[in-house]
Design a protein around this motif. Structure first.
Motif, mmCIF file in Angstrom:
data_model
loop_
_atom_site.group_PDB
_atom_site.id
_atom_site.type_symbol
_atom_site.label_atom_id
_atom_site.label_comp_id
_atom_site.label_asym_id
_atom_site.label_seq_id
_atom_site.Cartn_x
_atom_site.Cartn_y
_atom_site.Cartn_z
ATOM 1 N N MET A 180 0.828 -1.207 0.000
ATOM 2 C CA MET A 180 0.000 0.000 0.000
ATOM 3 C C MET A 180 0.860 1.255 0.000
ATOM 4 S SD MET A 180 -3.422 0.797 2.170
ATOM 5 C CE MET A 180 -4.380 2.276 1.768
ATOM 6 N N GLU A 181 2.015 1.168 0.639
ATOM 7 C CA GLU A 181 2.932 2.308 0.581
ATOM 8 C C GLU A 181 3.376 2.558 -0.857
ATOM 9 O OE1 GLU A 181 7.353 3.782 2.028
ATOM 10 O OE2 GLU A 181 6.760 1.683 2.247
ATOM 11 N N GLU A 182 3.826 1.491 -1.512
ATOM 12 C CA GLU A 182 4.366 1.639 -2.861
ATOM 13 C C GLU A 182 3.294 2.080 -3.859
ATOM 14 O OE1 GLU A 182 5.843 -1.645 -5.895
ATOM 15 O OE2 GLU A 182 7.369 -1.238 -4.370
ATOM 16 N N GLU A 183 2.125 1.485 -3.765
ATOM 17 C CA GLU A 183 1.065 1.787 -4.732
ATOM 18 C C GLU A 183 0.369 3.114 -4.465
ATOM 19 O OE1 GLU A 183 -0.436 -2.812 -5.631
ATOM 20 O OE2 GLU A 183 -1.626 -1.476 -4.364
ATOM 21 N N THR A 184 0.251 3.472 -3.178
ATOM 22 C CA THR A 184 -0.649 4.561 -2.804
ATOM 23 C C THR A 184 0.049 5.713 -2.109
ATOM 24 O OG1 THR A 184 -2.438 2.953 -2.593
ATOM 25 C CG2 THR A 184 -2.767 5.085 -1.536
ATOM 26 N N PHE A 185 0.793 5.419 -1.052
ATOM 27 C CA PHE A 185 1.358 6.499 -0.246
ATOM 28 C C PHE A 185 2.564 7.156 -0.914
ATOM 29 C CE2 PHE A 185 -0.362 3.908 3.520
ATOM 30 C CZ PHE A 185 -1.621 4.491 3.394
ATOM 31 N N GLU A 186 3.129 6.518 -1.951
ATOM 32 C CA GLU A 186 4.204 7.145 -2.714
ATOM 33 C C GLU A 186 3.669 7.891 -3.940
ATOM 34 O OE1 GLU A 186 7.025 4.140 -3.630
ATOM 35 O OE2 GLU A 186 7.919 4.150 -1.635
ATOM 36 N N ASN A 187 2.370 7.844 -4.132
ATOM 37 C CA ASN A 187 1.751 8.506 -5.280
ATOM 38 C C ASN A 187 1.474 9.975 -4.946
ATOM 39 O OD1 ASN A 187 -0.813 9.407 -6.843
ATOM 40 N ND2 ASN A 187 -0.039 7.671 -8.002
ATOM 41 N N GLU A 188 1.998 10.871 -5.743
ATOM 42 C CA GLU A 188 1.886 12.299 -5.433
ATOM 43 C C GLU A 188 0.449 12.810 -5.542
ATOM 44 O OE1 GLU A 188 4.847 14.876 -7.144
ATOM 45 O OE2 GLU A 188 6.295 13.212 -7.284
ATOM 46 N N GLU A 189 -0.305 12.286 -6.481
ATOM 47 C CA GLU A 189 -1.701 12.739 -6.621
ATOM 48 C C GLU A 189 -2.528 12.322 -5.407
ATOM 49 O OE1 GLU A 189 -3.290 11.332 -10.273
ATOM 50 O OE2 GLU A 189 -1.863 12.448 -11.522
ATOM 51 N N VAL A 190 -2.315 11.086 -4.949
ATOM 52 C CA VAL A 190 -3.036 10.623 -3.764
ATOM 53 C C VAL A 190 -2.604 11.426 -2.544
ATOM 54 C CG1 VAL A 190 -3.473 8.676 -2.231
ATOM 55 C CG2 VAL A 190 -3.292 8.300 -4.697
ATOM 56 N N SER A 191 -1.315 11.683 -2.441
ATOM 57 C CA SER A 191 -0.817 12.415 -1.273
ATOM 58 C C SER A 191 -1.380 13.829 -1.215
ATOM 59 C CB SER A 191 0.709 12.459 -1.274
ATOM 60 O OG SER A 191 1.199 13.263 -2.328
ATOM 61 N N GLU A 192 -1.620 14.438 -2.375
ATOM 62 C CA GLU A 192 -2.216 15.773 -2.386
ATOM 63 C C GLU A 192 -3.594 15.754 -1.741
ATOM 64 O OE1 GLU A 192 -2.322 17.552 -6.223
ATOM 65 O OE2 GLU A 192 -0.139 17.442 -6.520
ATOM 66 N N VAL A 193 -4.386 14.729 -2.054
ATOM 67 C CA VAL A 193 -5.715 14.594 -1.446
ATOM 68 C C VAL A 193 -5.585 14.405 0.066
ATOM 69 C CG1 VAL A 193 -7.826 13.211 -1.373
ATOM 70 C CG2 VAL A 193 -6.665 13.609 -3.565
ATOM 71 N N MET A 194 -4.661 13.568 0.460
ATOM 72 C CA MET A 194 -4.478 13.290 1.879
ATOM 73 C C MET A 194 -3.995 14.529 2.630
ATOM 74 S SD MET A 194 -2.723 9.493 1.541
ATOM 75 C CE MET A 194 -2.427 9.297 3.289
ATOM 76 N N ASN A 195 -3.012 15.226 2.074
ATOM 77 C CA ASN A 195 -2.427 16.381 2.762
ATOM 78 C C ASN A 195 -3.383 17.560 2.838
ATOM 79 O OD1 ASN A 195 -0.063 14.926 3.063
ATOM 80 N ND2 ASN A 195 0.909 15.808 1.239
ATOM 81 N N GLU A 196 -4.201 17.711 1.812
ATOM 82 C CA GLU A 196 -5.120 18.849 1.783
ATOM 83 C C GLU A 196 -6.265 18.680 2.771
ATOM 84 O OE1 GLU A 196 -8.037 21.251 -1.362
ATOM 85 O OE2 GLU A 196 -6.616 19.731 -2.086
ATOM 86 N N ASN A 197 -6.753 17.464 2.925
ATOM 87 C CA ASN A 197 -7.991 17.270 3.683
ATOM 88 C C ASN A 197 -7.826 16.553 5.018
ATOM 89 O OD1 ASN A 197 -9.595 18.411 1.569
ATOM 90 N ND2 ASN A 197 -9.390 16.484 0.445
ATOM 91 N N PHE A 198 -6.633 16.038 5.319
ATOM 92 C CA PHE A 198 -6.460 15.217 6.513
ATOM 93 C C PHE A 198 -5.164 15.561 7.248
ATOM 94 C CE2 PHE A 198 -8.946 12.853 3.448
ATOM 95 C CZ PHE A 198 -9.970 12.293 4.205
ATOM 96 N N ILE A 199 -5.170 15.332 8.542
ATOM 97 C CA ILE A 199 -3.937 15.223 9.311
ATOM 98 C C ILE A 199 -3.558 13.747 9.280
ATOM 99 C CG2 ILE A 199 -2.896 15.378 11.601
ATOM 100 C CD1 ILE A 199 -3.320 18.092 10.365
ATOM 101 N N ASN A 200 -2.381 13.451 8.747
ATOM 102 C CA ASN A 200 -2.002 12.063 8.465
ATOM 103 C C ASN A 200 -1.024 11.542 9.514
ATOM 104 O OD1 ASN A 200 -3.365 11.860 5.751
ATOM 105 N ND2 ASN A 200 -2.011 13.617 5.383
ATOM 106 N N ILE A 201 -1.400 10.454 10.168
ATOM 107 C CA ILE A 201 -0.610 9.892 11.260
ATOM 108 C C ILE A 201 -0.234 8.451 10.933
ATOM 109 C CG2 ILE A 201 -0.645 9.205 13.689
ATOM 110 C CD1 ILE A 201 -2.514 11.528 14.240
#
Length: 703
Positions: free
Chosen positions: A92-113
């Motif tokens: 999941m890290e490789e497929e999702t959490f390293e993806n810049e487009e996904v990270s933009e959604v996460m960073n904009e709308n969430f506090i990520n822990i």
């Protein structure tokens, strides 16, 4: 409508929680070069958190400050929980959490822990409870979306990138459109989690009967796998607490079915691929019902408990394979998980070079090249044939019979086969060590190292190897020097770590281990330390409402955790109940013994309903419902006689000794410079002292 039913209605009627099954991963190591992104996890010491330090996601570690920031910014919190050797966490890290487009959604709308569940088992436990409560999948990676107060709104395990973006979008929109409704739901969930952790206290000792034991075992027996051992199911875990209980139960009751089931299970585990036949040690679990193909993680807690389990089983079954497994597992731990200062690392990854099990599996051609003329015999021994192939031409080494049967079938001598096997092992280990190694999680976890002390003590009891006792003492020395912060026991240690949390399991498991170490060594400082830990538990973790002990002290999560169910590790409450029972008998403290029995009484409904989830409690029920003895050896030669007694399997007895005069109740007034005497007692009533092991065993049989 009950609270739980209301929660189900909200979950499935309103939220439609999109829960996806947990799967496993592709391993990824960090690059040595420059990184495009670096987040706050770079300041952590956890190998798992550091693996995510260069994700484009703005990860933070779990802290009250992170939740405060979420509240200030009015953002939902995304809590992603895993551990360093988790296969699908890496995927999941490789497929999702390293993806810049996904990270933009996460960073904009969430506090990520990001949470390392091995560092913060309390955080993991509370959100796993949420998953169970709402009918979701448990396991890792566990991804939870919460309100700024930490109360969960959504939970799921592994997601594809597309699934994850959909979940983030839907949950964020739902919260934005109706925050009041989200708050009402999470309040209900938090109350439900609190309810799950409620245990109704009891002081009704009449509930503690042999009938409860019999009923629970007979119900459990319906789920035994009579062909392959263990319980029925598509996957199989070793669960040492289950096998320990059943072995003692079989010996105390004379139940041959239970004894046979334990032996079959122990045999099948050692024959299967869940045991590493080349390097020693046990993998985490079998992905099939025949113990053949493991999930290739190696965890300290599995191997620590396996050492104790097979050591104790050897006393009964006298199988050389059991002894070999103990010695090979200890050798493996020293070779691959020792931190060189006395303690042992947490885990070894399942993956290397992006593939699960690559370090451990074999191609037929490679084996032929390594073994040449020996290959045919090796292939027969380890099932290298088309029917046993795992996948893509790979083989997991496993056996169908122990050596005596193989010797008879292939007209070999025992000495010859032993020599051949040693040659095979040397060649395969040499070849394997040239491969890229799986990642090692080098955290020192207090509770897991305590389990290893316990296992090593059992090994020393059975086999008498002083090196094993020295290893146990070295672990304790390390923990005393490194796992305390301002007098408080901490859960994990790593050079530079700022972790200060200590949990009930650390205190409970360490107290248990120290009491066992005291029983072996007769060193009074071990007993003093165990009593100090016991006082700390009573002071820090007591929960008046349940009569049990809370999992954590200090920082409050959304609900208190009262961990009572036994699994791959026994629950800290069941271990504490044992500690109170054992220590109470040792120092004749009736209040401790009563506290233990009150805890046990409260668990009778759970024991009756689900014995395999409460085996450590059932072991205590054996102690309570069958005669329990105190055996005290007093005199200059106490250690020698004590060790001989401990080499026997005595299910329901406290064995302790003193080589000098002592004021402890079991020893007071009993020391003599001239003799070493054995006192066999029950509830403070003792037989006349005897001088030999045989006499003491005869007294036990005819008390």
């Amino acid at each position: 409508m009950t609270l739980l039913k209301k929660i189900y209605c909200v979950v499935f009627g309103c939220l439609l929680l999109l829960l996806f099954a947990c799967r496993e991963n592709k391993n990824k190591s960090l690059s040595d070069g420059a990184h495009k992104f670096t987040n706050a996890l770079i300041k952590e010491t956890s190998p798992y958190l550091l693996q995510h330090a260069h994700n484009p996601v703005d990860w933070r570690s779990w802290s009250p400050e992170a939740l405060e920031d979420a509240n200030k910014e009015n953002k939902l919190v995304l809590v992603s929980i895993g551990y360093s050797s988790c296969h699908w966490c890496h995927v999941m890290e490789e497929e999702t959490f390293e993806n810049e487009e996904v990270s933009e959604v996460m960073n904009e709308n969430f506090i990520n822990i990001k949470v390392d569940r091995e560092e913060r088992p309390d955080v993991d436990q509370i959100y796993q409870d949420f998953q169970r409560l709402t009918g979701g999948n448990t396991g890792w990676p566990l991804n939870i979306i919460t309100l700024p107060n930490g109360k969960p709104l959504y939970g799921g395990t592994y997601h594809t990138k597309e699934q994850w973006v959909e979940v983030l979008t839907r949950v964020h929109n739902m919260y934005t459109e109706d925050p009041k409704k989200a708050a009402q739901y999470t309040d209900m969930v938090a109350a439900g989690i609190e309810e799950v952790n409620l245990i109704k206290p009891s002081d009704d000792f009449t509930l503690l009967t042999k009938d409860v034991l019999e009923t629970s075992v007979q119900k459990w027996k319906l789920n035994w796998d009579t062909e392959w051992g263990g319980d029925l199911g598509r996957e199989k875990f070793m669960i040492p607490a289950n096998l320990d209980f059943l072995l003692d139960y079989a010996l105390l009751t004379g139940n041959l079915d239970a004894k046979s089931h334990v032996e079959k299970t122990l045999d099948k585990i050692l024959l299967g691929g869940i045991y590493d036949h080349v390097g020693g040690g046990f993998f985490r679990y079998s992905t099939d019902n025949k113990w053949k193909v493991p999930h290739f993680e190696k965890m300290l807690y599995d191997n620590a408990q396996a050492i104790g389990l097979y050591s104790r089983a050897f006393k009964i079954f006298k199988k050389q394979e059991y002894k070999d497994a103990v010695l090979e597992t200890i050798e493996f731990l020293q070779r691959e998980m020792n931190n060189t200062l006395g303690a042992y690392h947490a885990a070894i990854d399942a993956d290397s070079e992006g593939e699960e099990g690559k370090f451990y599996i074999w191609k037929e051609q490679e084996l032929k090249s390594l073994l040449s003329e020996d290959f045919e015999l090796f292939a027969a021994y380890f099932n290298i044939n088309p029917e046993a192939e795992w996948e893509d031409g790979n083989y997991v080494l496993h056996k169908t019979a122990f050596d005596q049967d193989f010797i008879a079938k292939h007209n070999l001598s025992e000495t010859k086969l032993k020599s051949i096997k040693l040659n095979w092992k040397e060649k395969l280990l040499e070849a394997r060590n040239k491969r890229a190694r799986p990642r090692n999680d080098d955290k020192i976890i207090t509770s897991w190292n305590a389990l290893l002390i316990e296992g090593l003590v059992s090994s020393y009891e059975t086999f008498g190897d002083l090196d094993h006792l020295a290893m146990a003492e070295d672990i304790l020395k390390f923990l005393k020097q490194n796992s305390f912060s301002n007098g408080e026991l901490v859960h994990t240690h790593k050079e530079g770590s700022k972790r200060k949390e200590g949990f009930l399991e650390d205190y409970a498991f360490l107290e248990d281990a120290i009491l066992s170490l005291y029983g072996i060594t007769t060193k009074i400082e071990h007993l003093d330390f165990a009593q100090d830990l016991n006082r700390d538990v009573l002071q820090k973790f007591s929960d008046e409402a349940t009569g049990m002990f809370k999992y954590n002290d200090g920082e409050q999560l959304i609900a208190k955790i009262i961990k009572t169910d036994d699994g791959v590790m026994p629950s800290p409450n069941s271990v504490m109940a044992h500690n109170l029972f054992r220590l109470g008998h040792l120092i004749y403290d009736v209040e401790m013994m009563d506290k233990s029995k009150k805890m046990l009484s409260a668990m009778v409904p759970s024991i009756s309903e689900s014995a395999p989830s409460y085996s450590k409690w059932n072991s205590l029920l054996l102690n309570v419902t069958y005669p329990y003895y105190e055996i005290a050896v007093v005199g200059k030669n106490a250690k020698v006689l004590l060790h001989k007694l401990q080499g026997k399997h005595i299910s329901n007895a406290l064995l302790v000794g003193s080589i000098s005069a002592s004021e402890l109740p079991l020893f007071k007034g009993r020391y003599s410079d001239d003799d070493t005497l054995i006192f066999v007692c029950q509830n403070t009533t003792c037989k006349l002292p005897v001088e030999t092991i045989d006499e003491a065993l005869e007294q036990l049989a005819n008390f």
